[in-house]
Design an enzyme around this catalytic site. Structure first.
Site, PDB file in Angstrom:
ATOM      1  N   LYS A  75       0.864  -1.181   0.000  1.00  0.00           N
ATOM      2  CA  LYS A  75       0.000   0.000   0.000  1.00  0.00           C
ATOM      3  C   LYS A  75       0.902   1.233   0.000  1.00  0.00           C
ATOM      4  CE  LYS A  75      -3.960   1.877   2.621  1.00  0.00           C
ATOM      5  NZ  LYS A  75      -4.894   1.614   3.738  1.00  0.00           N
ATOM      6  N   SER A 150      -9.897   1.778   2.598  1.00  0.00           N
ATOM      7  CA  SER A 150      -9.027   2.565   1.755  1.00  0.00           C
ATOM      8  C   SER A 150      -8.001   1.732   0.982  1.00  0.00           C
ATOM      9  CB  SER A 150      -8.279   3.600   2.597  1.00  0.00           C
ATOM     10  OG  SER A 150      -7.403   2.959   3.515  1.00  0.00           O
ATOM     11  N   SER A 174      -9.897  -0.648   6.771  1.00  0.00           N
ATOM     12  CA  SER A 174      -9.337  -0.481   5.428  1.00  0.00           C
ATOM     13  C   SER A 174      -8.678  -1.723   4.831  1.00  0.00           C
ATOM     14  CB  SER A 174      -8.334   0.662   5.405  1.00  0.00           C
ATOM     15  OG  SER A 174      -9.032   1.870   5.325  1.00  0.00           O
TER      16      SER A 174
HETATM   17  N1  GLN Z   1     -13.285   3.886   6.095  1.00  0.00           N
HETATM   18  C1  GLN Z   1     -12.593   4.264   7.279  1.00  0.00           C
HETATM   19  C2  GLN Z   1     -12.202   5.720   7.195  1.00  0.00           C
HETATM   20  O1  GLN Z   1     -12.432   6.289   6.184  1.00  0.00           O
HETATM   21  C3  GLN Z   1     -11.401   3.389   7.483  1.00  0.00           C
HETATM   22  C4  GLN Z   1     -10.122   3.904   6.983  1.00  0.00           C
HETATM   23  C5  GLN Z   1      -8.944   3.037   7.303  1.00  0.00           C
HETATM   24  O2  GLN Z   1      -9.069   1.955   7.919  1.00  0.00           O
HETATM   25  N2  GLN Z   1      -7.753   3.505   6.952  1.00  0.00           N
HETATM   26  O3  GLN Z   1     -11.704   6.279   8.101  1.00  0.00           O
END
Ligand code: GLN
Length: 485
Positions: A75, A150, A174
């Site tokens: 990532k 994400s 994410s």
């Molecule tokens: N969807 C969640 C957010 O937008 C999770 C993001 C993540 O785990 N990095 O904060």
């Protein structure tokens, strides 16, 4: 032989036996990446030359490790020396880190081959892969849908066979949510078991690095490489006992699993069916599954967004146009430089979080918002830990339904936040959790289920998913043409 059809461990074994070469694996992955990248943005940076060099070096000397020679992606919020680390943001589009993240060092030492850096939501904020400065990631099963987020590029890449596994990060879901939407397996380990040194911070007390792969077994093998105390990250803890791979016993005798039934009222019919069917498989493998109640579900989302935004606003204060990243060239004084660089360098979602976080931390609002969210987090920890005294594992949905259509949330970020209801509790409590595929919906779109365990019992969590994957084949479905009706 189509090597992209193999799991990471299968490929590792074939390489160790000398049946295939790492160079051949890289070549096949690159062929797919070229095809895939033409209409999808799963990678931000592709490192073909470097990957071929690494493959050649490993052919001279292969470390005696299960994943040696197996190509993977990172990532793009994991720092890599000599390669860009962009966080999918204009702010860091040109940034090259002076050092490797600890997980990147461990990955290299285990004989991993780097194919490139995966696309993501900007600064890991989002649930759809649509907030990237480098373009939207589409779901490989259905290109009109999101891949989740994400870690959108990571999950989409594993699903489409453009890498054998990925290292990603999970602050509020994410890893697990895109894994569910792309029909692959993703694990968020116990907080503190994997070093965050070199992970560009979103919310430091919630962020954790973990694997996305095809199987729970692959996730165990990757985590065995990543785990362990790191002097460079003071929040890491020592990891003792047998390896995670050794903890995949394949039996669930005596394991008690709680199923919070009221969560099933919040999901589409397919997800409900998937959870109940998974419960039956777990029972068939020896587990006792009981209905239970999980309190404070709605509150976890509110607490998560307050705490994560607060930490994000503080973490992102360093991007000021002076020390790092994007710098506005027209400013004539310092205030202008900060304001212009930050408003040009960050996208709308990141700016929204910074504003929200700054608001909840501000002197006049701290008690009403930030302090209350911290109190809620404590309550959530207490009820979850109580529940996990009665049960070894909890079985829950990951998402309310299949991957939404691209653009589904439009300008309604609140609707997107609320859909994180099943994943954020794990981050507030620091517990380990795995998302893995169950039966797809009526149209063939992947769906996932989640197993959550006690702190430091990552092996129990992985073994639960592993037992299901020994009985079912959902995790082996591929998004090849014709799979989704
Ligand atoms: N969807 C969640 C957010 O937008 C999770 C993001 C993540 O785990 N990095 O904060």
């Amino acid at each position: 032989m189509d090597l992209t059809a193999l799991t990471a461990l299968e490929l590792g074994q074939a390489i160790r036996r000398g049946e295939v070469s790492p160079t051949e694996a890289v070549r096949q992955a690159m062929e797919r990446i070229r095809r895939e990248q033409s209409d999808n943005h799963t990678y931000i940076t592709v490192t073909e030359e470097l990957a071929l060099e690494q493959a050649k070096r490993l052919e001279q000397h292969l470390p005696d490790r299960p994943l040696a020679g197996v190509p993977a992606g990172l990532k793009d919020n994991l720092c890599t020396a000599h390669l860009p680390t962009t966080c999918a943001s204009r702010m860091l589009a040109e940034f090259v880190s002076p050092y490797d993240a600890t997980v990147v060092e461990r990955f290299a030492a285990s004989g991993g081959i780097l194919l490139g850096k995966h696309n993501m939501d900007e600064f890991a904020m989002g649930s759809t892969g649509e907030t990237s400065w480098f373009g939207t990631v589409k779901n490989p099963w259905d290109k009109t849908r999101t891949a989740g987020g994400s870690s959108a590029g990571s999950a989409a890449s594993v699903a489409s066979g453009t890498c054998w596994y990925a290292l990603a990060s999970d602050t509020g879901g994410s890893i697990r949510q895109p894994a569910a939407h792309c029909g692959v397996t993703g694990m968020k380990p116990t907080y503190g078991t994997v070093s965050r040194y070199g992970l560009i911070a979103h919310a430091s007390s919630l962020d954790q690095i973990g694997p996305i792969a095809r199987t729970a077994e692959d996730c165990a093998a990757v985590l065995d490489v990543l785990r362990g105390q790191d002097p460079k990250d003071g929040t890491t803890v020592p990891v003792t006992g047998p390896s995670l791979l050794e903890q995949l016993t394949g039996t669930l005798d005596g394991v008690r699993i709680g199923l919070p039934v009221e969560l099933l009222d919040k999901v589409e019919e397919g997800v409900r069916r998937g959870v109940l069917e998974t419960a039956e498989v777990l029972k068939a493998r020896g587990a006792v599954v009981e209905k239970c109640t999980l309190p404070l579900v709605q509150e976890t989302v509110a607490a998560y967004y307050i705490l994560s935004s607060a930490q994000a606003s503080s973490n992102l204060a360093r991007y000021d146009g002076v020390k790092y990243g994007w710098r506005d060239q027209t400013a004539t004084n310092a205030n202008q430089l900060y304001a212009r660089s930050r408003s040009q360098g960050f996208g709308a979602e990141v700016r929204r979080r910074i504003l929200m976080g700054t608001f909840v931390l501000s002197a006049g609002h701290y008690d009403a918002w930030y302090r209350r969210a911290l109190e809620t987090q404590e309550q959530v920890k207490q009820v979850w830990n109580e529940l996990l005294q009665r049960y070894d594992l909890l079985l829950t949905p990951v998402t309310p339904g299949a991957a939404p259509k691209l653009g589904h949330y439009g300008d309604n970020p609140l609707a997107m936040y609320l859909d994180d209801v099943f994943t954020v509790g794990v981050n507030l409590t620091g517990l380990p959790a795995i998302a893995f595929p169950c039966a797809p919906d009526a149209e063939g779109h992947p769906l996932g289920v989640q197993l959550i365990g006690r702190a430091m019992e990552d092996g129990v969590v992985l073994n639960g998913a592993h037992c299901v994957q020994q009985e079912t084949a959902y995790h082996l479905r591929r998004p090849e043409k014709g799979e989704v009706k």
